[in-house]
Motif scaffolding. Structure first.
Motif, PDB file in Angstrom:
ATOM      1  N   UNK A 276       0.836  -1.185   0.000  1.00  7.55           N
ATOM      2  CA  UNK A 276       0.000   0.000   0.000  1.00  7.55           C
ATOM      3  C   UNK A 276       0.871   1.235   0.000  1.00  7.55           C
ATOM      4  N   UNK A 277       0.312   2.342  -0.446  1.00  7.01           N
ATOM      5  CA  UNK A 277       1.056   3.596  -0.471  1.00  7.01           C
ATOM      6  C   UNK A 277       0.348   4.619   0.403  1.00  7.01           C
ATOM      7  N   UNK A 278       1.113   5.535   0.928  1.00 11.25           N
ATOM      8  CA  UNK A 278       0.547   6.552   1.817  1.00 11.25           C
ATOM      9  C   UNK A 278      -0.515   7.405   1.132  1.00 11.25           C
ATOM     10  N   UNK A 279      -0.431   7.505  -0.189  1.00  9.57           N
ATOM     11  CA  UNK A 279      -1.375   8.363  -0.897  1.00  9.57           C
ATOM     12  C   UNK A 279      -2.491   7.582  -1.599  1.00  9.57           C
ATOM     13  N   UNK A 280      -2.736   6.349  -1.101  1.00 10.11           N
ATOM     14  CA  UNK A 280      -3.817   5.525  -1.645  1.00 10.11           C
ATOM     15  C   UNK A 280      -4.728   5.072  -0.502  1.00 10.11           C
TER      16      UNK A 280
END
Length: 418
Positions: A276-280
């Motif tokens: 996962x990404x911080x901006x998702x």
């Protein structure tokens, strides 16, 4: 059944004590022999080898004894010993052959220590308890009291890591309990000979699977995106914390959480991976944990509350709570309390002092719990005392081998006449 016991030991009960004192050196030798056999749950050959040592000991006492294969539930199997000789109460005695120490564990051997103590894998949990069963039965036979009793002994091979499905792995216990009037467990309880278990909390696992809408984080909380799976997990866990803590003797624990865009969960190894990404906005979250309840009624009440909390949902999230199978609770019934009172009175007559109930917060799940729904009375913690169980420092108090055998022998004898 009445709640009375003889004020003094009978002549036959004195013979039982003499037998246990005389035979204690041989009992210690047998204990050392089985401790030196590695019988980690998944070491099927080792579990069977312990059974092969004990089965002839039961046969010497007049029992019909066998090893019941456990391949149907992916475990070694169980030792079953039976004696049917009279019309008295039907007694189920419970032990287990396996330990937590795998075949490659560095902790493999019996080691005598100072102050009548010894170290060894499974010495207290619960190979000492298995020997106590044999000692108590041997004492009854020596006093001429055994042959007309109805006794079933079940020593499971998977107490430390139960096979699945439980309906098969615990069938011998459950069938025995349906036959029996009274079940007695020879686990070591909380390691204190001044206590015994009239209750044990059950243990069941749960898994929470949550889904949200994946999106750029700048869009979170918008009507078409919602809160995401991790926020939904946080909401649910916080509600569990706030609303279930008032349940007396209940514990519930989220032991593992994984969230992000992609989640892979390996149940067999209790592990997983996430991406996962911080901006998702998180699309998936999985949380696993357990519940420990004191009664089936409490467990059902808590399960209902948990399902209701999960069903509320933050915007654009969905979720499912699956509560699995596990060890049932052993509730502190009136029958169990009567049995403890009898055991305590016997202990006092022998000069060992009274016996009190273990606080169920200090008692984990055990095989006896599978019997409690079916019998009139149940008591556990009759095994050999010890400390540091499930660690390489597991130690047994050898002085309690004969102490517990004496109390158990007289308890079995008096139950015969109830």
């Amino acid at each position: 059944m009445t709640n009375t016991v003889m004020a003094e030991l009978s002549a036959n009960e004195k013979k039982m004590l003499e037998y246990i004192d005389h035979n204690n050196p041989q009992a210690l030798q047998l204990l050392e022999k089985v401790v030196n056999i590695n019988s980690g749950t998944m070491n099927f050959a080792g579990v069977r080898k312990v059974a092969d040592v004990l089965i002839p000991e039961f046969e010497k006492l007049g029992f019909s004894a066998r090893f019941e294969d456990g391949s149907a539930f992916n475990r070694a199997g169980h030792l079953i010993a039976e004696l049917h000789g009279g019309n008295g109460p039907k007694l189920l005695l419970i032990g287990h052959l396996d330990t937590v120490f795998a075949a490659n564990s560095p902790f493999q051997h019996f080691e005598l220590l100072e102050n009548n103590r010894a170290k060894g894998p499974g010495i207290a949990d619960m190979k000492g308890g298995n020997i106590i069963i044999l000692q108590a039965l041997g004492a009854l036979k020596a006093a001429g009291e055994l042959n007309d009793m109805n006794i079933l002994v079940v020593m499971t091979g998977d107490e430390e890591l139960s096979g699945r499905p439980l309906a098969l792995s615990k069938k011998a216990l459950i069938d025995g309990a349906k036959w029996a009037d009274i079940s007695l467990g020879f686990e070591n309880g909380d390691g204190n000979p001044k206590t015994a278990n009239i209750s044990r909390r059950g243990s069941v696992d749960w898994e929470l699977s949550l889904s949200g809408v994946a999106s750029h984080s700048s869009q979170i909380f918008k009507e078409q995106i919602g809160a995401g799976a991790i926020y939904e997990a946080a909401r649910i866990l916080n509600r569990f914390y706030e609303e279930l803590r008032s349940e007396e003797l209940l514990t519930f624990n989220p032991g593992r959480i994984m969230g992000g865009t992609d989640v892979e969960h390996n149940k067999a190894t209790n592990s997983g991976s996430t991406f996962g990404k911080n901006n998702v906005v998180a699309q998936s979250t999985i949380v696993t944990g357990d519940i420990r309840a004191i009664s089936l009624q409490q467990l059902e009440r808590v399960k209902t509350k948990m399902h209701a909390i999960v069903a509320e949902h933050l915007p654009k999230t969905t979720g499912e709570l699956v509560i699995g199978e596990g060890y049932p609770p052993m509730a502190p019934t009136d029958g169990n309390k009567i049995l403890l009172s009898l055991f305590s009175q016997i202990s006092e007559e022998l000069g060992y002092g009274s016996v009190e109930a273990v606080n169920p917060l200090n008692a984990g799940a055990a095989d006896v719990s599978f019997t409690s729904e079916y019998v009139d009375m149940a008591l556990d913690g009759l095994g050999m005392s010890g400390s540091a169980g499930h660690t390489v420092n597991e130690t047994g108090d050898l002085s309690t081998l004969s102490l517990q055998a004496k109390r158990a022998a007289i308890l079995l004898n008096r139950l015969k006449y109830r």
